[in-house]
Design a protein around this motif. Sequence first.
Motif, PDB file in Angstrom:
ATOM      1  N   LEU A  60       0.858  -1.178   0.000  1.00 16.38           N
ATOM      2  CA  LEU A  60       0.000   0.000   0.000  1.00 16.38           C
ATOM      3  C   LEU A  60       0.898   1.232   0.000  1.00 16.38           C
ATOM      4  CD1 LEU A  60      -2.686  -1.029   2.666  1.00 16.38           C
ATOM      5  CD2 LEU A  60      -2.518  -1.648   0.262  1.00 16.38           C
ATOM      6  N   GLY A  61       0.946   1.916  -1.139  1.00 11.27           N
ATOM      7  CA  GLY A  61       1.825   3.067  -1.294  1.00 11.27           C
ATOM      8  C   GLY A  61       2.978   2.763  -2.221  1.00 11.27           C
ATOM      9  N   ILE A  82      -0.683  -0.692  -4.576  1.00  6.32           N
ATOM     10  CA  ILE A  82      -1.751   0.287  -4.727  1.00  6.32           C
ATOM     11  C   ILE A  82      -1.219   1.693  -4.469  1.00  6.32           C
ATOM     12  CG2 ILE A  82      -4.037   1.001  -3.922  1.00  6.32           C
ATOM     13  CD1 ILE A  82      -4.387  -1.907  -2.891  1.00  6.32           C
ATOM     14  N   GLU A  83      -1.513   2.616  -5.359  1.00  4.55           N
ATOM     15  CA  GLU A  83      -1.072   4.004  -5.246  1.00  4.55           C
ATOM     16  C   GLU A  83      -2.216   4.946  -5.614  1.00  4.55           C
ATOM     17  OE1 GLU A  83       0.604   7.425  -4.603  1.00  4.55           O
ATOM     18  OE2 GLU A  83       1.712   5.590  -4.143  1.00  4.55           O
ATOM     19  N   LEU A  84      -2.479   5.916  -4.746  1.00  5.92           N
ATOM     20  CA  LEU A  84      -3.563   6.870  -4.979  1.00  5.92           C
ATOM     21  C   LEU A  84      -3.192   7.928  -6.007  1.00  5.92           C
ATOM     22  CD1 LEU A  84      -6.353   8.060  -4.280  1.00  5.92           C
ATOM     23  CD2 LEU A  84      -5.250   9.271  -2.383  1.00  5.92           C
ATOM     24  N   TYR A  89       1.864   7.020  -9.691  1.00  4.49           N
ATOM     25  CA  TYR A  89       1.536   5.771 -10.380  1.00  4.49           C
ATOM     26  C   TYR A  89       2.225   5.711 -11.745  1.00  4.49           C
ATOM     27  CZ  TYR A  89      -1.450   2.515 -13.056  1.00  4.49           C
ATOM     28  OH  TYR A  89      -1.927   1.518 -13.866  1.00  4.49           O
ATOM     29  N   MET A  90       2.168   6.807 -12.488  1.00  2.00           N
ATOM     30  CA  MET A  90       2.796   6.849 -13.807  1.00  2.00           C
ATOM     31  C   MET A  90       4.319   6.790 -13.695  1.00  2.00           C
ATOM     32  SD  MET A  90       0.257   6.718 -15.757  1.00  2.00           S
ATOM     33  CE  MET A  90       1.182   6.853 -17.299  1.00  2.00           C
ATOM     34  N   LYS A  91       4.872   7.459 -12.665  1.00  4.53           N
ATOM     35  CA  LYS A  91       6.319   7.412 -12.453  1.00  4.53           C
ATOM     36  C   LYS A  91       6.767   5.995 -12.086  1.00  4.53           C
ATOM     37  CE  LYS A  91       6.994  12.234 -11.040  1.00  4.53           C
ATOM     38  NZ  LYS A  91       7.335  13.146  -9.914  1.00  4.53           N
ATOM     39  N   ALA A  92       5.935   5.318 -11.306  1.00  2.00           N
ATOM     40  CA  ALA A  92       6.268   3.948 -10.920  1.00  2.00           C
ATOM     41  C   ALA A  92       6.308   3.036 -12.137  1.00  2.00           C
ATOM     42  CB  ALA A  92       5.248   3.438  -9.902  1.00  2.00           C
ATOM     43  N   ASN A 106       1.314  -6.057 -10.443  1.00  2.00           N
ATOM     44  CA  ASN A 106      -0.071  -5.632 -10.602  1.00  2.00           C
ATOM     45  C   ASN A 106      -0.201  -4.279  -9.918  1.00  2.00           C
ATOM     46  OD1 ASN A 106      -2.876  -5.409 -10.862  1.00  2.00           O
ATOM     47  ND2 ASN A 106      -3.278  -6.683  -9.063  1.00  2.00           N
ATOM     48  N   LEU A 107      -0.089  -3.202 -10.690  1.00  3.01           N
ATOM     49  CA  LEU A 107      -0.138  -1.846 -10.138  1.00  3.01           C
ATOM     50  C   LEU A 107      -1.559  -1.303 -10.240  1.00  3.01           C
ATOM     51  CD1 LEU A 107       3.142  -0.338 -11.633  1.00  3.01           C
ATOM     52  CD2 LEU A 107       2.825  -1.579  -9.480  1.00  3.01           C
ATOM     53  N   ILE A 108      -2.041  -0.769  -9.133  1.00  2.00           N
ATOM     54  CA  ILE A 108      -3.420  -0.268  -9.067  1.00  2.00           C
ATOM     55  C   ILE A 108      -3.415   1.198  -8.684  1.00  2.00           C
ATOM     56  CG2 ILE A 108      -5.666  -0.524  -7.953  1.00  2.00           C
ATOM     57  CD1 ILE A 108      -4.890  -3.462  -7.370  1.00  2.00           C
ATOM     58  N   ASN A 109      -4.029   2.038  -9.500  1.00  2.00           N
ATOM     59  CA  ASN A 109      -4.140   3.475  -9.234  1.00  2.00           C
ATOM     60  C   ASN A 109      -5.542   3.758  -8.685  1.00  2.00           C
ATOM     61  OD1 ASN A 109      -4.328   6.500 -11.242  1.00  2.00           O
ATOM     62  ND2 ASN A 109      -3.662   6.257  -9.153  1.00  2.00           N
ATOM     63  N   GLU A 110      -5.644   3.683  -7.350  1.00  2.00           N
ATOM     64  CA  GLU A 110      -6.955   3.814  -6.725  1.00  2.00           C
ATOM     65  C   GLU A 110      -6.771   4.069  -5.230  1.00  2.00           C
ATOM     66  OE1 GLU A 110     -11.210   1.476  -7.285  1.00  2.00           O
ATOM     67  OE2 GLU A 110      -9.384   0.299  -7.072  1.00  2.00           O
ATOM     68  N   ASP A 111      -7.808   4.568  -4.589  1.00  2.00           N
ATOM     69  CA  ASP A 111      -7.785   4.714  -3.141  1.00  2.00           C
ATOM     70  C   ASP A 111      -7.670   3.321  -2.508  1.00  2.00           C
ATOM     71  OD1 ASP A 111      -9.785   4.673  -0.527  1.00  2.00           O
ATOM     72  OD2 ASP A 111      -8.478   6.427  -0.595  1.00  2.00           O
TER      73      ASP A 111
END
Length: 218
Positions: A60-61, A82-84, A89-92, A106-111
């Motif tokens: 988380l983060g 998971i990244e808000l 997220y794009m840099k990651a 599995n990268l997730i851009n969400e709360d």
Amino acid sequence: MNNIISNQVYRYLVDLYDNYFLEELRIKAEKESIPIIKKESESILITLLKIAKPKNILELGTAVGFSTMLLRKYSNAKITSIELSKDNYMKAIENISKYDEIENYNLINEDAKKALKNLDQGFDFVFIDCDKSHYKEYFNLADKLISKGAIIVCDNVLFKGYVADDDIIDRRMITIVKRLREFLAYITNLKNYSTTIIPIGDGLSVSVKSSGNKSSKT
């Protein structure tokens, strides 16, 4: 520099660790004031990964992907992160694509609170390094996704030492400090967890899930 240990001990420990994992990315992140795991905390995390040998990790983060790749390198596990922040997220994605195979993640851009409710069980290692004010909520949501023997590691739990300081000068920190104190009291009293607080870096909590029922705390 804000350290929860003396500057003398801090310098000694940093010089002692010779891990140069993604040193270029670390230097860039620190130069741009992007928070990533401290070097001495990184060493502990690597040790935990080697001991636990997890197969399915939840983070988380994501931030810019530094710790995400660290988790993968020292476990070879499947990583869900998971990244808000859309920007982070794009840099990651950019950084991971540069240093590793993006298909391994599995990268997730969400709360995180929303994303966690949509994930399946089966994680055996969790690394929480995001909004400190909601650590308790994240911990409890992650608890539903792990089984006996799983480990939950939380970073920055001593928050520059403020959690032990009753004379906080910066009033903006009071809410975060209060919630972190509540969180640490909570996890150290959970009956189905064994938790230790490691006073290094910015403070790490390591909680191992065992059998039994939770305490009556809410």
